[in-house]
Enzyme design. Sequence first.
Site, mmCIF file in Angstrom:
data_model
loop_
_atom_site.group_PDB
_atom_site.id
_atom_site.type_symbol
_atom_site.label_atom_id
_atom_site.label_comp_id
_atom_site.label_asym_id
_atom_site.label_seq_id
_atom_site.Cartn_x
_atom_site.Cartn_y
_atom_site.Cartn_z
ATOM 1 N N ASP A 71 0.858 -1.193 0.000
ATOM 2 C CA ASP A 71 0.000 0.000 0.000
ATOM 3 C C ASP A 71 0.897 1.247 0.000
ATOM 4 O O ASP A 71 1.890 1.306 0.743
ATOM 5 C CB ASP A 71 -0.865 -0.057 1.275
ATOM 6 C CG ASP A 71 -1.917 1.033 1.341
ATOM 7 O OD1 ASP A 71 -2.397 1.460 0.280
ATOM 8 O OD2 ASP A 71 -2.265 1.431 2.477
ATOM 9 N N THR A 79 -7.276 2.655 10.137
ATOM 10 C CA THR A 79 -7.523 3.255 11.451
ATOM 11 C C THR A 79 -8.614 2.526 12.236
ATOM 12 O O THR A 79 -8.479 2.339 13.451
ATOM 13 C CB THR A 79 -7.909 4.749 11.264
ATOM 14 O OG1 THR A 79 -6.876 5.376 10.496
ATOM 15 C CG2 THR A 79 -8.039 5.466 12.587
HETATM 16 P P1 13P Z 1 -7.914 4.796 7.090
HETATM 17 O O1 13P Z 1 -6.827 4.715 8.116
HETATM 18 O O2 13P Z 1 -8.603 6.109 7.066
HETATM 19 O O3 13P Z 1 -8.853 3.645 7.167
HETATM 20 O O4 13P Z 1 -7.192 4.731 5.645
HETATM 21 C C1 13P Z 1 -6.572 3.548 5.260
HETATM 22 C C2 13P Z 1 -5.940 3.695 3.935
HETATM 23 O O5 13P Z 1 -6.455 4.333 3.064
HETATM 24 C C3 13P Z 1 -4.690 2.980 3.716
HETATM 25 O O6 13P Z 1 -4.181 3.212 2.436
#
Ligand code: 13P
Length: 283
Positions: free
Chosen positions: A81, A233
Amino acid sequence: MLAKFHEILEKAYRGRYAVGAFNMLSLEHVRGTIRAAEELESPVILQLAEVQFGCAPMELMAPLYLEAAQSAKVPVCVHLDHGQSLETCVKAIKLGFNSVMFDGAELPFEENVEVTSQIVRIAKSVGVDVEAELGKVGLTGFGTSGKDPEVDVFTDVEESAEFIRRTGVDALAIAIGNLHGRYIATPKLNIGRLKEISARNSLPLVLHGGSGTSMEDFKSCIHNGISKINVATALQMAATEAVGRYMNESQSPNYIEMKEIIEDATCRSVKEHIKLFESDGKA
Ligand code: 13P
């Protein structure tokens, strides 16, 4: 089983549901996520963001993700990611990640096209899939009040078509008012812009910053071309809250029980998201 990113996402795209891509920082995260996916017979994506390498080094996490994916009863993809450079993407490919995201959203358009295309060429030569990003997904905590941010941060419709055509990516992350991190107010996504991008392209789209999105926006997203939703998150909050409760309530807290608490909290949160994204029963 280890499954191809583009196969999981194309199926979701055709079926108008989304596959959850969960950011994994620990063994408990991985086990809780796989358990949730197996119990709900859902495909799932285990992912690791470059910004998290400090607490979850890619070299240590890759074998864990890969073994968990291979032995799972459902299709699982292992994904990098927000790779910040070509070098990180190549390193992830060498470690066995079967898809990588290059995040060139902060680069000028031409440079984003150029680096992404290079990564696509390298990745495709060894059967690895690629996600890229266009438009700016911001961070929470910078004054968002739940109102629409300025329009110019959203992904441009015509640019999205040109970017997809010139790079050959398998999926595109777009900016429609979504933010990473903990929202201080529920955001209102620009579903109109999503519909326009979706109508102009026929490719799975990705929503980053899934935590804290309203049920209504999630549903509008998955029914209008979003086939992958990133969640980080929400899992961290679920684990932290469960551990907090355990520490308050237990007479003699111990580490092994705490690990189980984290795994269970992860499993519950992933299950909630899988149901929301309508990928249950789609393995
Ligand atoms: P959040 O932490 O807002 O869920 O985002 C995760 C994300 O987009 C990781 O690439």
